[in-house]
Design an enzyme around this catalytic site. Structure first.
Site, mmCIF file in Angstrom:
data_model
loop_
_atom_site.group_PDB
_atom_site.id
_atom_site.type_symbol
_atom_site.label_atom_id
_atom_site.label_comp_id
_atom_site.label_asym_id
_atom_site.label_seq_id
_atom_site.Cartn_x
_atom_site.Cartn_y
_atom_site.Cartn_z
ATOM 1 N N SER A 137 -9.914 -36.142 105.945
ATOM 2 C CA SER A 137 -8.422 -35.499 105.651
ATOM 3 C C SER A 137 -8.255 -37.158 104.988
ATOM 4 C CB SER A 137 -7.145 -35.478 106.478
ATOM 5 O OG SER A 137 -6.168 -35.120 105.695
ATOM 6 N N TYR A 152 -2.745 -37.567 114.027
ATOM 7 C CA TYR A 152 -3.653 -37.491 112.669
ATOM 8 C C TYR A 152 -4.650 -38.323 111.172
ATOM 9 C CZ TYR A 152 -5.776 -34.402 109.806
ATOM 10 O OH TYR A 152 -6.717 -32.814 108.874
#
Length: 228
Positions: A137, A152
């Site tokens: 990501s 995350y």
């Protein structure tokens, strides 16, 4: 490219399921994995009904015993090898970004890929062919790091580092890359995400099917290099 054996983790829905379908449509045999085999079997049936070569299997990348059992099954009862490994399994963690949450995030988002790559690389090196795709990501890019979602962000940044570190263990014609699919309309991404599934998986499939002269140890979005 000739038909290969692909393994996609976290593939019973969303990006993983769509990646499985695209790879199978290209003629590859794809092992569709999910934490619970019944979920994998249900998802695989939809694709097999379309005439695609898909094999369901249970695999919890956050559990060492499950990873060991999966690769033992692969060698003895499954297709026997991994030519393409797509590490898609992962999660966004709500709640406080405390040490316990970070440990859980690292175990799944980072160590999950670490476990599977370490098991798949020796065979890839021996056969002289392999494609490893870590679904990462932009939120894990140090070049554009922001606040919030610490578990995350940090686990995806570590996954990017894992791409480089384990990429150094790759042999001839074995390529290890990280791909950012962007913000995609999935259950994780939500319906307000600007990208559809086809846009999200295009870069994953591209990295999973690179030619021999394709890139190695890079970070990409839509087939174009982005900053770590």
């Amino acid at each position: 490219m000739s038909s290969r054996i692909a393994v996609v983790t976290g593939a019973n829905r969303g990006l993983g399921l769509h990646t499985t379908e695209k790879l199978a449509a290209l003629g590859h045999t794809v092992v569709l994995t999910a934490r619970h085999r019944e979920d994998a079997a249900a998802a695989a049936k939809e694709l097999k009904d379309k005439g695609l070569a898909v094999i369901p299997a249970g695999l919890d990348v956050g559990d060492d015993a499950s990873v060991d059992a999966f690769f033992a099954w692969l060698a003895t009862e499954g297709p026997g090898q991994v030519d393409i490994l797509v590490n898609n399994a992962g999660a966004v963690f709500d709640g406080p970004d405390d040490p316990k949450t970070l440990q859980t995030a690292f175990n799944i988002n980072t160590l999950g890929a670490y476990r599977t790559i370490r098991r798949a690389l020796p065979g890839m090196n021996e056969r002289g062919y392999g494609r490893v795709v870590n679904v990462s990501s932009g939120m894990g890019a140090l070049s554009d790091m922001g606040g919030g979602y610490a578990a995350y962000r940090l686990s995806k940044a570590a996954l990017n580092a894992c791409t480089i570190v384990l990429g150094h263990e790759a042999g001839t014609n074995v390529k290890v890359n990280a791909v950012c699919p962007g913000w995609v309309r999935t259950r994780m991404g939500g319906q307000s995400a600007p990208r559809d599934l086809d846009q999200g998986v295009a870069g994953i499939v591209w990295a999973a099917t690179l030619d021999v002269d394709g890139p190695h140890q890079g970070f990409f979005r839509d087939g174009k290099a982005i900053d770590w």
